[in-house]
Design a protein around this motif. Structure first.
Motif, PDB file in Angstrom:
ATOM      1  N   ARG A  85       0.823  -1.220   0.000  1.00 47.56           N
ATOM      2  CA  ARG A  85       0.000   0.000   0.000  1.00 47.56           C
ATOM      3  C   ARG A  85       0.850   1.260   0.000  1.00 47.56           C
ATOM      4  O   ARG A  85       0.330   2.362  -0.140  1.00 47.56           O
ATOM      5  N   THR A 109      -4.242   5.270   8.929  1.00 49.50           N
ATOM      6  CA  THR A 109      -5.004   4.142   9.432  1.00 49.50           C
ATOM      7  C   THR A 109      -3.979   3.103   9.881  1.00 49.50           C
ATOM      8  O   THR A 109      -2.787   3.326   9.713  1.00 49.50           O
ATOM      9  N   GLU A 111      -4.139  -0.683   9.730  1.00 52.69           N
ATOM     10  CA  GLU A 111      -4.261  -2.126   9.428  1.00 52.69           C
ATOM     11  C   GLU A 111      -2.890  -2.815   9.534  1.00 52.69           C
ATOM     12  O   GLU A 111      -2.748  -3.832  10.205  1.00 52.69           O
TER      13      GLU A 111
HETATM   14  O1  9G3 Z   1      -8.989   3.537   6.744  1.00 49.55           O
HETATM   15  C1  9G3 Z   1      -9.610   2.873   5.970  1.00 49.55           C
HETATM   16  C2  9G3 Z   1     -10.388   1.683   6.361  1.00 49.55           C
HETATM   17  C3  9G3 Z   1     -10.570   1.521   7.837  1.00 49.55           C
HETATM   18  C4  9G3 Z   1     -11.492   2.568   8.405  1.00 49.55           C
HETATM   19  C5  9G3 Z   1     -11.783   2.205   9.836  1.00 49.55           C
HETATM   20  C6  9G3 Z   1     -10.551   2.016  10.665  1.00 49.55           C
HETATM   21  C7  9G3 Z   1      -9.512   1.161   9.987  1.00 49.55           C
HETATM   22  N1  9G3 Z   1      -9.331   1.550   8.567  1.00 49.55           N
HETATM   23  C8  9G3 Z   1      -9.623   3.180   4.491  1.00 49.55           C
HETATM   24  N2  9G3 Z   1      -8.612   4.199   4.202  1.00 49.55           N
HETATM   25  C9  9G3 Z   1      -9.019   5.485   4.047  1.00 49.55           C
HETATM   26  N3  9G3 Z   1      -8.167   6.464   3.771  1.00 49.55           N
HETATM   27  C10 9G3 Z   1      -6.806   6.192   3.661  1.00 49.55           C
HETATM   28  C11 9G3 Z   1      -5.893   7.222   3.395  1.00 49.55           C
HETATM   29  C12 9G3 Z   1      -4.552   6.942   3.285  1.00 49.55           C
HETATM   30 CL1  9G3 Z   1      -3.403   8.184   2.983  1.00 49.55          CL
HETATM   31  C13 9G3 Z   1      -4.095   5.621   3.442  1.00 49.55           C
HETATM   32  F1  9G3 Z   1      -2.771   5.386   3.346  1.00 49.55           F
HETATM   33  C14 9G3 Z   1      -4.975   4.582   3.715  1.00 49.55           C
HETATM   34  C15 9G3 Z   1      -6.336   4.874   3.817  1.00 49.55           C
HETATM   35  C16 9G3 Z   1      -7.305   3.830   4.106  1.00 49.55           C
HETATM   36  O2  9G3 Z   1      -6.977   2.639   4.269  1.00 49.55           O
END
Ligand code: 9G3
Ligand code: MG
Length: 567
Positions: A85, A109, A111
């Motif tokens: 990612r 986030t 993960e």
């Molecule tokens: O965050 C999530 C999914 C869930 C939401 C609930 C808590 C855990 N994550 C989706 N998302 C959104 N915007 C992002 C922005 C950036 Cl710059 C990134 F690198 C990654 C993400 C990204 O993965």
């Protein structure tokens, strides 16, 4: 607390770039101050309410069995490279280097972080299920931060990650989180709708968003009052209309000088826009240009389109790309007569259209009474936005729509991250299996703004009682009046001794100014010490409903406890 010693800089006016009521009131009531675009400082009043919301979230998460940790905001790039990612997210990710030149990001986030933590410390099915959560600042470099803390570049999120041995376990964890989220938003007195949502490129199988109903919401939701179906418009489906079949009429090219939009064309030809076949050209990540066809009164749903065609990057075709396909400038595009190589995708509703109008791929010309035998559609699918007035896919009833602010989003992730990061456990047969994950977010700072969006009036914020920054404001009408000042002090001390969170407004200001400020910051109950003191009475003024009640000084504690049902 005494206002003479406190820090609550209220404002009468705010700059016009505060477009929503919550943004205006958070600035005016002295809850936040802008540091930079999309970056805010939470002042004492804002911070106090933030803590109350966090505690509700913490209590309900712990009630569901989730365990709180605090992960780092600084994240090492290696983990994001392992999950592929690091390059998937562009400008939205805040990247930096440490003194050794190593790459990091400020966590948008977590993960990768939580999966890495669990893969390094969990190895057996006996240690699952596990749900870890945190309440932590997130960083996302939004292109257009707006609406104050509703879309900011630094915000507080509760994010949780569940780890199970299988799908069944995930479904249980997901259900637990769903119930916990309902308890949380119910306790925040929010009017919200849970909608089926798109999982975006986070992966996973299904997700639900918790939407606070509000006109300033950036999300559109579609719902059915009859059967309860509700979905984000990104994903919402509706019954496809079946157009009445007409006997085939004679095709004819018509001169439509400078008529480039559906509405103008419908007016020019005095027909319904649904009798026009809208052609929209897109390009994908391989720079292939393809044509989408829908009834003229429908909008393309680009998320559905991407999913249907398995496209990662979707862009509207440029004038040159349109010209390459139609040999014409935009506004007169149509499927008739273009190169057979051009891929054509049509919405399901196109199937039953007859004698419709298409662009002639010639400037200032359209063709009427065209039928489906005139061109070849490569694939039909649902590529349109469902709309208010469509029929519910579940029960056929008319669908409604409203705007929503997304305050929560829960996802069934499956094994995407556990496979990529090899987060495995040994099952009871000693076989290595990938953990099955879910992830669950709540926008804490966004929830604060959403509560204000739904709880305000012409005087300012009307907090739900248990969320107000103070429970009671003690206000002497005239601080220079010895008797009033002394009694105010006494009542203030008495309330504190009963653990009531009280603010004594001891400023040397006209009482009207004090009332305005206290009502602006939304303290639910004012105890006003004025002339009635001679009859041993004070005035209780309630913020919502604005009712007033005279009470004997001796009954004040009782009255306050009743109001907060603390008895
Ligand atoms: O965050 C999530 C999914 C869930 C939401 C609930 C808590 C855990 N994550 C989706 N998302 C959104 N915007 C992002 C922005 C950036 Cl710059 C990134 F690198 C990654 C993400 C990204 O993965
Ligand atoms: Mg979301």
């Amino acid at each position: 607390m005494k206002t003479s010693k406190y820090f609550m800089p209220t404002l009468r006016e705010v700059s016009s770039d505060a477009e929503t009521i919550s943004h205006q009131l958070m600035l005016r009531a002295g809850l936040i101050r802008k540091q930079a675009a999309g970056i805010y400082t939470y002042l004492p009043l804002g911070f106090k309410v933030l803590k109350k919301i966090e505690n509700i979230v913490r209590e309900e998460m712990e009630r569901s069995g989730a365990i709180e940790i605090l992960a780092s905001a600084l994240q090492n790039a290696e983990l994001w490279q392992e999950s592929h990612r690091w390059y998937e997210y562009g400008a939205e990710m805040f990247r930096l280097q440490d003194r050794h030149g190593r790459d990091f990001c400020l966590g948008p986030t977590h993960e990768e972080i939580f999966t890495d933590l669990v893969r390094n410390n969990i190895s057996s099915y006996r240690q699952l299920p596990l749900n870890l959560f945190q309440i932590q600042t997130k960083y996302r470099d939004e292109k257009r931060p707006r609406f104050g803390v509703i879309r900011s570049r630094e915000f507080i999120m509760k994010d949780a990650y569940s780890f199970d041995i299988d799908e069944e376990g995930l479904n249980k964890s997901y259900e637990e989180m769903y119930k916990a989220y309902r308890r949380i938003f119910d306790r925040c007195n929010l009017k919200y709708q849970v909608v089926e949502a798109d999982t975006g490129n986070i992966g996973g199988s299904s997700s639900h968003e918790f939407m606070v109903i509000s006109e300033v919401g950036e999300d559109s939701l579609i719902f059915c009052d009859n059967c309860g179906y509700s979905a984000n418009v990104e994903k919402a489906q509706a019954v496809d209309r079946q157009f009445v079949a007409e006997s085939i009429k004679k095709k004819e090219k018509v001169y439509t000088p400078n008529i480039k939009t559906i509405d103008k064309l419908a007016e020019f030809l005095s027909i319904e826009s649904s009798k026009i076949l809208k052609a929209v050209l897109y390009t994908d990540e391989k720079a292939r240009t393809f044509m989408c066809l829908l009834p003229g009164d429908r909008e393309v749903n680009e998320i559905k389109l991407k999913k249907l065609l398995g496209i990662k990057e979707l862009n509207l075709a440029s004038e040159e790309e349109i010209y390459k396909v139609t040999k014409c400038k935009p506004g007169f595009s149509g499927p008739v007569g273009i190169n057979k190589e051009v891929f054509i995708v049509a919405d399901n509703e196109v199937k039953t259209m007859t004698n419709f109008v298409v662009g002639a791929n010639e400037e200032d010309y359209h063709i009427i009474n065209v039928n489906l035998n005139e061109f070849n559609v490569n694939i039909y699918g649902d590529i349109k936005n469902a709309e208010e007035g469509d029929n519910c896919i579940k029960c056929g009833n008319k669908l409604s729509s409203s705007k929503g602010i997304e305050v929560g989003h829960i996802f069934k992730l499956g094994t995407k991250y556990s496979k990529l990061l090899k987060a495995t456990y040994l099952d009871k047969n000693g076989k290595e299996q990938p953990m099955v994950m879910g992830c669950y977010g709540i926008g804490i700072t966004r929830t604060l703004a959403a509560i204000i969006e739904q709880n305000n009036d012409e005087d300012g914020i009307c907090w739900p009682k248990h969320l107000a920054p103070f429970e009671v404001a003690v206000i002497p009408v005239n601080i220079k009046d010895e008797e009033q000042a002394n009694l105010a002090e006494k009542i203030y001390e008495q309330l504190k001794n009963h653990n009531i969170d009280v603010l004594l407004d001891d400023r040397d200001e006209r009482v009207g100014v004090k009332f305005k400020d206290i009502d602006l910051i939304g303290i639910p109950l004012k105890i006003v010490i004025g002339k009635k003191i001679s009859e041993g009475q004070v005035e209780l003024k309630f913020r919502s409903g604005k009712e007033t009640k005279l009470v004997n000084i001796g009954d004040i504690i009782e009255e306050v406890k009743n109001f907060y049902s603390l008895t």
